[in-house]
Structures are given as structure tokens and as C-alpha cells.
Design a protein around this motif. Structure first.
Motif, PDB file in Angstrom:
ATOM      1  N   GLY A 163       4.178  66.194 -70.857  1.00  0.00           N
ATOM      2  CA  GLY A 163       3.382  67.238 -71.493  1.00  0.00           C
ATOM      3  C   GLY A 163       3.848  68.623 -71.157  1.00  0.00           C
ATOM      4  N   CYS A 164       3.044  69.564 -71.617  1.00  0.00           N
ATOM      5  CA  CYS A 164       3.404  70.969 -71.506  1.00  0.00           C
ATOM      6  C   CYS A 164       3.137  71.475 -70.090  1.00  0.00           C
ATOM      7  CB  CYS A 164       2.620  71.781 -72.520  1.00  0.00           C
ATOM      8  SG  CYS A 164       0.852  71.764 -72.231  1.00  0.00           S
ATOM      9  N   VAL A 165       3.411  72.736 -69.896  1.00  0.00           N
ATOM     10  CA  VAL A 165       3.254  73.372 -68.593  1.00  0.00           C
ATOM     11  C   VAL A 165       1.833  73.188 -68.053  1.00  0.00           C
ATOM     12  CG1 VAL A 165       3.322  75.602 -67.416  1.00  0.00           C
ATOM     13  CG2 VAL A 165       5.042  75.048 -69.150  1.00  0.00           C
ATOM     14  N   LEU A 196      10.004  76.801 -70.222  1.00  0.00           N
ATOM     15  CA  LEU A 196       9.566  77.558 -69.043  1.00  0.00           C
ATOM     16  C   LEU A 196      10.477  77.323 -67.848  1.00  0.00           C
ATOM     17  CD1 LEU A 196       6.983  79.176 -69.707  1.00  0.00           C
ATOM     18  CD2 LEU A 196       6.126  78.224 -67.600  1.00  0.00           C
ATOM     19  N   GLN A 197      10.946  76.076 -67.707  1.00  0.00           N
ATOM     20  CA  GLN A 197      11.896  75.790 -66.629  1.00  0.00           C
ATOM     21  C   GLN A 197      13.164  76.616 -66.811  1.00  0.00           C
ATOM     22  OE1 GLN A 197      12.048  73.947 -63.902  1.00  0.00           O
ATOM     23  NE2 GLN A 197      10.233  72.657 -63.983  1.00  0.00           N
ATOM     24  N   ILE A 232       1.078  69.612 -66.890  1.00  0.00           N
ATOM     25  CA  ILE A 232       1.692  69.288 -65.602  1.00  0.00           C
ATOM     26  C   ILE A 232       0.947  69.999 -64.462  1.00  0.00           C
ATOM     27  CG2 ILE A 232       3.798  69.584 -64.205  1.00  0.00           C
ATOM     28  CD1 ILE A 232       5.371  69.108 -66.893  1.00  0.00           C
ATOM     29  N   ALA A 240       7.528  72.834 -71.556  1.00  0.00           N
ATOM     30  CA  ALA A 240       7.875  72.701 -70.139  1.00  0.00           C
ATOM     31  C   ALA A 240       9.359  73.008 -69.939  1.00  0.00           C
ATOM     32  CB  ALA A 240       7.550  71.288 -69.658  1.00  0.00           C
ATOM     33  N   PHE A 273       3.483  74.067 -61.647  1.00  0.00           N
ATOM     34  CA  PHE A 273       4.457  73.555 -62.621  1.00  0.00           C
ATOM     35  C   PHE A 273       5.843  73.454 -61.988  1.00  0.00           C
ATOM     36  CE2 PHE A 273       7.724  74.793 -65.827  1.00  0.00           C
ATOM     37  CZ  PHE A 273       7.740  73.605 -66.535  1.00  0.00           C
ATOM     38  N   LYS A 274       6.182  74.468 -61.229  1.00  0.00           N
ATOM     39  CA  LYS A 274       7.513  74.516 -60.616  1.00  0.00           C
ATOM     40  C   LYS A 274       7.659  73.430 -59.541  1.00  0.00           C
ATOM     41  CE  LYS A 274      10.734  78.208 -59.389  1.00  0.00           C
ATOM     42  NZ  LYS A 274      10.845  79.619 -58.978  1.00  0.00           N
ATOM     43  N   ASP A 328      13.424  79.381 -68.439  1.00  0.00           N
ATOM     44  CA  ASP A 328      13.068  80.784 -68.213  1.00  0.00           C
ATOM     45  C   ASP A 328      13.125  81.112 -66.726  1.00  0.00           C
ATOM     46  OD1 ASP A 328      12.214  83.346 -69.141  1.00  0.00           O
ATOM     47  OD2 ASP A 328      10.210  82.901 -68.380  1.00  0.00           O
ATOM     48  N   MET A 329      12.699  80.151 -65.918  1.00  0.00           N
ATOM     49  CA  MET A 329      12.761  80.342 -64.464  1.00  0.00           C
ATOM     50  C   MET A 329      14.208  80.445 -63.988  1.00  0.00           C
ATOM     51  SD  MET A 329       9.768  77.701 -63.323  1.00  0.00           S
ATOM     52  CE  MET A 329       8.030  78.083 -63.590  1.00  0.00           C
TER      53      MET A 329
END
Lengths: 385, 163
Positions: free
Chosen positions: B65-67, A307-308, B70, A304, B13-14, A310-311
Motif C-alpha cells: 500500500g501507500c505511504v 516517496l522513497q 505503511i 510509496a 514509512f522510512k 524523493d527521500m
């Protein structure tokens, strides 16, 4: 804006490397085995590259076998040595080896070999004395990596090498992460076999090498036309090898200055990042690769976080389970004694020669708020609040 | 750019929907996936619709947890908010995955985490109210309790911080 901070995964090809490679695709495209001019031109380029790679580890050029990369080199070293010396069936590795070492050993285990997996301390260091104690009369080889790909810890391989030499056991080291980053001397370090890769040092992908000390016999993985002293049949990837050679030559010249600069950047990154609450550094504080920093953040999960970031245009990586194709947490982080949920929250930042202080500043600007945000989602934030 | 996650997964996720906790929840579901290390808590506020049927008036989640974990957490809250309990129990993991436009095969288990958390929260509510627990839900509960025991062993340390 995209900032690449994942140089332990792979690196950008250096423009100088690309330039050196270009003539070998359409102009000097010959098969290095051919007798005519085209072939001889390719052969000369191949041997020139071999010298450059050898120079980086103080070996003789004829001790360098070009392969497709680190994985093949490790497989050739381990399986090739095992097949050539079938009377000895015991191999010693560490708990934090790359999969390209672990899996060939795992495969050999299924074929009657005994594999000793040595633990590491909380910094990821292998104890040379433990290596010595593990050696038995039937021990064929010890394979301990030079520097770890996830946590950057540099192993005391010169001491391990000396023990192996004294005990008459072959010593292989996976130097994929250290080659071209920190000095290597195969004689001084008593290394018999060494794996290296091109794409970690700003060379092209698909090329690597295995250093094989003179006099050591191996059985090849692939049989065929007998290229590379019979150890790696198949027409040589001349352009790729030329690129590898150029990358090695550049590394030889620029390694010391790069290491000094990256170490300073890394230490600044570590100092600032550890100001984030409930964070810690994985790996050794000093005995680590110049460009590697690996952090743990409690209450959040690595994928997570990646990826954040990466954004935000920042490319980093994680040893977290859920990040890749496997669900298991990083075996390296677990070997350090981290709990499962701690191993899940790791962040690897790996710097390369093209990174600047501005890149680190950009990461440091968004990292605290990104960690904070993910902690907001987590049910484990109460203590932190 | 192609990504291992769909646009919908990344959007959830965002900006996760219904993230957080409910102060005095009518039901709480706490589940963990021992394999992945994901943990999800789901809170319910129950009300009644015009027909007098019990509905999920509010729902919130917290996930470690992971993407995918979420995103599936966020998705399930969207799917069940304002719906009857009966409907909520019928929301399958396939429906969540479909709602997200798909998940990588290795992440499909994350959607089970979400349905498990919801089922546990509903189970918790029914038990607290002394209401009848459907046989299927009781069975699901038994399985989750068994699996969570393994998860707790892993997450022991985090557990210390929970209260």
C-alpha cells in the motif's frame, strides 16, 4: 542533490524565457488594449509571441487564442464548440483523455449530450477505424489527445484527423504533452482545434493556447471586453505570453536535437529498469514521447515508491490512486487492461531538456534497491522470493 | 519543507517498526481495502502477563500500500505490542492518526485498515482457541468479511501468489 524527472507534470522555466519575460512586468507593463505607447509595446509583444507559437504548429498567427493553459483550452474547445453548434449532440473521445477533456464532456453529458468513449489497445493506441465507426450523423466532434500524459503513447492523429475531415466532423486534439516535443502540422494532420500549454515546454505557468482553425465558430467561456477575437475576454497576461512565445521559439529550434538525445536516454532507462524482476513498461515501446517512461512493478504501490525516491533526492511521479487527491487508480492504466493492483504500482519518469545521462544513472542506482525494499514490506512478495 | 505527510508518518514509512511475519503466529488478520487497493496482513503471538491476562507478546505486519498504509501499519504495532488484548481492541483509528500527528483527510481510511487487521488477527486467535468472541468484535468481523470479498475480486491475481 535533487534530480527532477517529472517534466510531464511541469518544467523549469528556461533562463532564456525568464530573460525575455522580465521587461514585461515593470517596464513594458502596458495593457495591450491601450492606444498609447505602453499599450502598443505590449500589443507588439503579444503578436510577436503569437507568431512564434503559430510557427511551431504551422498555423496562421490569427488562429492562436491565448488562454490560461491546457485546461481552459480544452474547455473552450469542447464546450465552446458544443454551444456554437447546438444541433449536434454527440462527441467522441478516448478512454485515456486527460481529465480536462473528460470532465467537460462529462458535464455536457449531464446536459443532454451523448459521449462515446473509445477503448484503447494494450499500448494505449486508439484505433482510427473505431473512430470512423463511431461517427454518426449527429456527431459534433472527435477529441483524441496527441500524446498521453501518463504513458507517453503517441496517437495516430493524422489518420484520425483525415477521417474526421472526410466525415465533416470537427477534430480537436489535446496536444499539451506533445507540443514542442514532437512535430505538429495542423494542416497535414487535419486538426481543427488544438490545446497547448506553456509550462510543459519550459515556459511559465498560467499560459496556454487554443488553435482554432479559421472559420470555426466557438462560444467563449468568459464574456467581457472581447479580447482574443472575442473568444477569451480578460486583459492579456503579456509577460506570460511573451514567455510562452519565447519557449515556443526555443522549442522550434531545439526540438529535433532534444528529441534525439532524450529518446536515447529514455531507451537506456527502459532497458536497464526492465532488468528489475517483475517489472514492465506501460505504453508503446517506440511510438511514445521522447522523454516518457512509465513502469509497472508488481507487489508494490506507486506512492510509496515515489516517496522513497524523493527521500533519495529524485522527483518522479505515479499514476497510482493513493498518490494524489483521488483514490481511484489511473483511468489510463486501467484502460490499457491493467488490473487494479498493477495500476497501483506505476512509476512515471518524464525527462526534460535539462536532464542528463548522470540523472538517469542516479535513478538507476537507487531504483532496484528501493523496489526491493518496498517488496520486503509487501505481503505479496512470496512468489517473487 | 511542508509535506502532505507529517514527520512522524514519514519516519514510520522510512523505517517501519515490526515489519515482517511471525513464523507460527497465534492469530493472523488479512484485510484489504478495495477502494484504495491497500492490503495488510498482521501476525500476533499471544502470551500472558503477571496477572494472567492475555497480552500481545509479539506483533508483525506486511503491507501492500501507500505511504499512509505503511505508516499506520507500523504505528498500530507500536501501540499494541506488550498490551493486553482488551486494551488492543480499544485502540481506535483516531488514536493511530493522533499518534502519527495526523493524516491527510483522504488517507484517514488507511488507519481503519490497520485496526481492521488487528481485530481480524485477534478474532482469528480467539476462534482458534475456542474462546468467547466479544459481540462488537464479531460484528466488526462480519463487516470486514463482506468488504474483503470485494477486495479479493480485485486482488485475485495477487491472491494466487499468497501461498
Amino acid at each position: 542533490m535533487t534530480i527532477y524527472l517529472d517534466n510531464a507534470a511541469t518544467t523549469a522555466v528556461d533562463p532564456r524565457v525568464l530573460k525575455a519575460m522580465q521587461p514585461y512586468f515593470s517596464k513594458h507593463f502596458g495593457n495591450a488594449s491601450s492606444l498609447h505607447g505602453f499599450g502598443q509595446r505590449a500589443r507588439a509583444a503579444l503578436e510577436d509571441a503569437r507568431e512564434k507559437v503559430a510557427a511551431l504548429i504551422d498555423s496562421k498567427p490569427e488562429e492562436i487564442i491565448f488562454t490560461s493553459g491546457g485546461t481552459e483550452s480544452n474547455n473552450l474547445a469542447i464546450k465552446g464548440l458544443a454551444w456554437a453548434h447546438p444541433n449536434k449532440k454527440h462527441i467522441i473521445i478516448s478512454a485515456i483523455e486527460h481529465h480536462a477533456v473528460m470532465e467537460p464532456c462529462e458535464w455536457l453529458r449531464k446536459h443532454g449530450y451523448d459521449i462515446t468513449v473509445l477503448p484503447v489497445d494494450s499500448y494505449g493506441l486508439v484505433d482510427p477505424k473505431a473512430v470512423e465507426r463511431a461517427i454518426r450523423p449527429d456527431t459534433l466532434m472527435v477529441s483524441i489527445m496527441h500524446a498521453n500524459n501518463e504513458i507517453g503513447t503517441i496517437e495516430p492523429i493524422e489518420r484520425i484527423g483525415a477521417i474526421c475531415r472526410a466525415k465533416d466532423v470537427f477534430f480537436h486534439t489535446d496536444a499539451v504533452q506533445s507540443f514542442g516535443k514532437i512535430p505538429i502540422d495542423v494542416d497535414a494532420m487535419h486538426i481543427d482545434l488544438l490545446s497547448a500549454s506553456s509550462h510543459k515546454i519550459h515556459g511559465p505557468k498560467g499560459v496556454g493556447c487554443l488553435y482554432v482553425r479559421k472559420g470555426i465558430s466557438l462560444v467563449p467561456l468568459a464574456h467581457g471586453g472581447g479580447h482574443e477575437r472575442g473568444l477569451r475576454s480578460g486583459t492579456e497576461n503579456v509577460a506570460g505570453i511573451v514567455g510562452f512565445g519565447e519557449a515556443a521559439a526555443i522549442a522550434k529550434k531545439e526540438m529535433a536535437a532534444d528529441a534525439k538525445r532524450l529518446t536515447a536516454l529514455r531507451d537506456r532507462l527502459i532497458k536497464e529498469t526492465l532488468k528489475i524482476q517483475d517489472s514492465w513498461l506501460n505504453g508503446h515501446p517506440r511510438q511514445r514521447l521522447p522523454g516518457n517512461a512509465n513502469f509497472g512493478f508488481r507487489y508494490i504501490e506507486g506512492e510509496a515508491l515515489v516517496l522513497q525516491l524523493d527521500m533519495h533526492g529524485i522527483a518522479v511521479s505515479t499514476g497510482s490512486a493513493c498518490s494524489s487527491k483521488s483514490l481511484e487508480p489511473s483511468h489510463v492504466l486501467l484502460a490499457l487492461g491493467l488490473r487494479h493492483e498493477e495500476a497501483h504500482g506505476s512509476l512515471r519518469v518524464s525527462l526534460g531538456k535539462f536532464n542528463t545521462r548522470a540523472d538517469i544513472d542516479a535513478l538507476l542506482k537507487v531504483l532496484p534497491q528501493t523496489v526491493e525494499r518496498l517488496r520486503e514490506i509487501s505481503p505479496f512478495k512470496r512468489k517473487y522470493k | 519543507m511542508t509535506h502532505i505527510y507529517t514527520k512522524k508518518v514519514l519516519a514510520h514509512f522510512k523505517h517501519p517498526h515490526n515489519m515482517g511475519r511471525i513464523a507460527k503466529p497465534d492469530g493472523v488478520g488479512r484485510v484489504g481495502n478495495p477502494k484504495c487497493g491497500d492490503v495488510m496482513w498482521l501476525y500476533l503471538k499471544i502470551g500472558k502477563n503477571k496477572q494472567g491476562k492475555e497480552i500481545i507478546k509479539d506483533v508483525k505486519f506486511e503491507t501492500f500500500g501507500c505511504v499512509a498504509a505503511i505508516a499506520t501499519s507500523s504505528m498500530i504495532t507500536d501501540l499494541v505490542k506488550g498490551k493486553t488484548i482488551e486494551y488492543a481492541l480499544g485502540v481506535t483509528k483516531e488514536k493511530i492518526v493522533k499518534g502519527l500527528g495526523g493524516l491527510p483527510p483522504i488517507k484517514i481510511h488507511c488507519s481503519l485498515l490497520a485496526t481492521d487487521a488487528l481485530h481480524e488477527a485477534i478474532y482469528n486467535y480467539l476462534k482458534k482457541q475456542g474462546l468467547r468472541v466479544p459481540a462488537q468484535l464479531a460484528k466488526t468481523h462480519e463487516r470486514i468479511v463482506k468488504e474483503t470479498k470485494v477486495a479479493e475480486r480485485i486482488g485475485e491475481h495477487l491472491g494466487e501468489h499468497l501461498h
